[in-house]
Write an enzyme that holds these catalytic residues in place. Structure first.
Site, PDB file in Angstrom:
ATOM      1  N   CYS A   1       0.830  -1.209   0.000  1.00 25.08           N
ATOM      2  CA  CYS A   1       0.000   0.000   0.000  1.00 25.08           C
ATOM      3  C   CYS A   1       0.870   1.267   0.000  1.00 25.08           C
ATOM      4  O   CYS A   1       1.508   1.557  -0.994  1.00 25.08           O
ATOM      5  CB  CYS A   1      -1.003  -0.048   1.145  1.00 25.08           C
ATOM      6  SG  CYS A   1      -2.408   1.015   0.849  1.00 25.08           S
TER       7      CYS A   1
ATOM      8  N   HIS B   1      -3.399  -5.029   1.364  1.00 27.88           N
ATOM      9  CA  HIS B   1      -2.729  -5.373   2.622  1.00 27.88           C
ATOM     10  C   HIS B   1      -2.800  -6.874   2.884  1.00 27.88           C
ATOM     11  O   HIS B   1      -3.705  -7.326   3.596  1.00 27.88           O
ATOM     12  CB  HIS B   1      -3.416  -4.664   3.789  1.00 27.88           C
ATOM     13  CG  HIS B   1      -3.210  -3.189   3.821  1.00 27.88           C
ATOM     14  ND1 HIS B   1      -2.198  -2.583   4.538  1.00 27.88           N
ATOM     15  CD2 HIS B   1      -3.889  -2.191   3.223  1.00 27.88           C
ATOM     16  CE1 HIS B   1      -2.268  -1.281   4.386  1.00 27.88           C
ATOM     17  NE2 HIS B   1      -3.289  -1.004   3.593  1.00 27.88           N
TER      18      HIS B   1
ATOM     19  N   GLU C   1      -1.161  -8.443   4.899  1.00 27.33           N
ATOM     20  CA  GLU C   1      -0.946  -8.660   6.346  1.00 27.33           C
ATOM     21  C   GLU C   1      -2.241  -8.511   7.150  1.00 27.33           C
ATOM     22  O   GLU C   1      -2.266  -8.806   8.334  1.00 27.33           O
ATOM     23  CB  GLU C   1       0.143  -7.702   6.867  1.00 27.33           C
ATOM     24  CG  GLU C   1      -0.262  -6.261   7.092  1.00 27.33           C
ATOM     25  CD  GLU C   1      -0.377  -5.427   5.818  1.00 27.33           C
ATOM     26  OE1 GLU C   1      -0.303  -5.984   4.700  1.00 27.33           O
ATOM     27  OE2 GLU C   1      -0.564  -4.200   5.947  1.00 27.33           O
TER      28      GLU C   1
HETATM   29  N1  GLN Z   1      -3.626   6.451   1.134  1.00 26.10           N
HETATM   30  C1  GLN Z   1      -2.323   6.162   1.663  1.00 26.10           C
HETATM   31  C2  GLN Z   1      -1.250   6.969   0.939  1.00 26.10           C
HETATM   32  O1  GLN Z   1      -1.521   7.606  -0.008  1.00 26.10           O
HETATM   33  C3  GLN Z   1      -2.017   4.690   1.556  1.00 26.10           C
HETATM   34  C4  GLN Z   1      -3.025   3.918   2.375  1.00 26.10           C
HETATM   35  C5  GLN Z   1      -2.484   2.670   3.013  1.00 26.10           C
HETATM   36  O2  GLN Z   1      -1.277   2.436   3.091  1.00 26.10           O
HETATM   37  N2  GLN Z   1      -3.372   1.892   3.539  1.00 26.10           N
HETATM   38  O3  GLN Z   1      -0.123   6.944   1.343  1.00 26.10           O
END
Ligand code: GLN
Length: 193
Positions: free
Chosen positions: A89, A172, A174
């Site tokens: 992410c 994710h 995890e």
């Molecule tokens: N929206 C976050 C970003 O732009 C990422 C979201 C996440 O890691 N769950 O960094």
């Protein structure tokens, strides 16, 4: 084998638990000292050579903290030098061209709009099969260079990829109880030595 998890911000504890389930030792990197004593060693020195997970969180905050702590340049160097890295992410965003600039991808941040800010999906993951995916204000990969192998897509958008020593997922893994993607990273690490 030890896996270092960047613990500046975000969802690092969940990664620890996943690797624990796989019987893989982890260490948390909270500052430059942790990095230098656990990670930043050459493979030939044997000890301390590690692999890094960059967790989900908020990429703008993570970027700022990384720079403030002097971690940005050494981490970038280690990855360019071949250290295996797994970004989930915000971790995917950190590896893209606009951030650490180590992987030949461009991430689109917060890519799913307000209504779909968070959602679950199931999709095929190359080399693994169907996996559950949890997206939280997630990015997708909007551009990928020729060395990047796309490993999974959801609704036609690339959400997982690999390039040499770098593995990324927009979701994710995890946060599910499916350990297979973490296992893939552990195997990737084993094969990179
Ligand atoms: N929206 C976050 C970003 O732009 C990422 C979201 C996440 O890691 N769950 O960094």
């Amino acid at each position: 084998m030890k896996i270092a998890i960047l613990a500046l911000q975000g969802a690092f504890a969940e990664h620890e638990q996943m690797f624990r389930k796989l019987g893989t030792e982890t260490t948390l990197i909270r500052n430059l000292d942790d990095f230098n004593s656990n990670v930043n060693k050459s493979p030939s020195s044997g000890v301390g050579w590690s692999r890094v997970v960059i967790p989900g969180g908020e990429s703008t905050a993570m970027m700022r903290i990384m720079k403030d702590l002097g971690l940005f340049a050494p981490l970038r160097q280690a990855i360019l030098g071949g250290m295996p890295v797994f970004g989930t992410c915000a971790g995917l965003i950190m590896l893209d061209k606009a951030h650490l600039d180590v992987m030949d991808i461009k991430a689109k941040r917060n890519a799913y709009g307000r209504q779909l800010g968070s959602f679950n999906a199931k999709a095929d993951f190359k080399g693994i099969g169907e996996v559950p995916m949890t997206f939280i204000r997630a990015p997708y990969i909007m551009e990928a260079g020729p060395e990047v192998e796309i490993l999974a897509s959801v609704d036609g958008k690339a959400v997982a990829a690999r390039q040499k020593n770098m593995l990324v997922t927009a979701f994710h893994p995890e946060l599910t109880d499916d350990t297979r993607i973490h296992q893939m990273f552990v195997d990737m690490v084993a094969n990179s030595r």
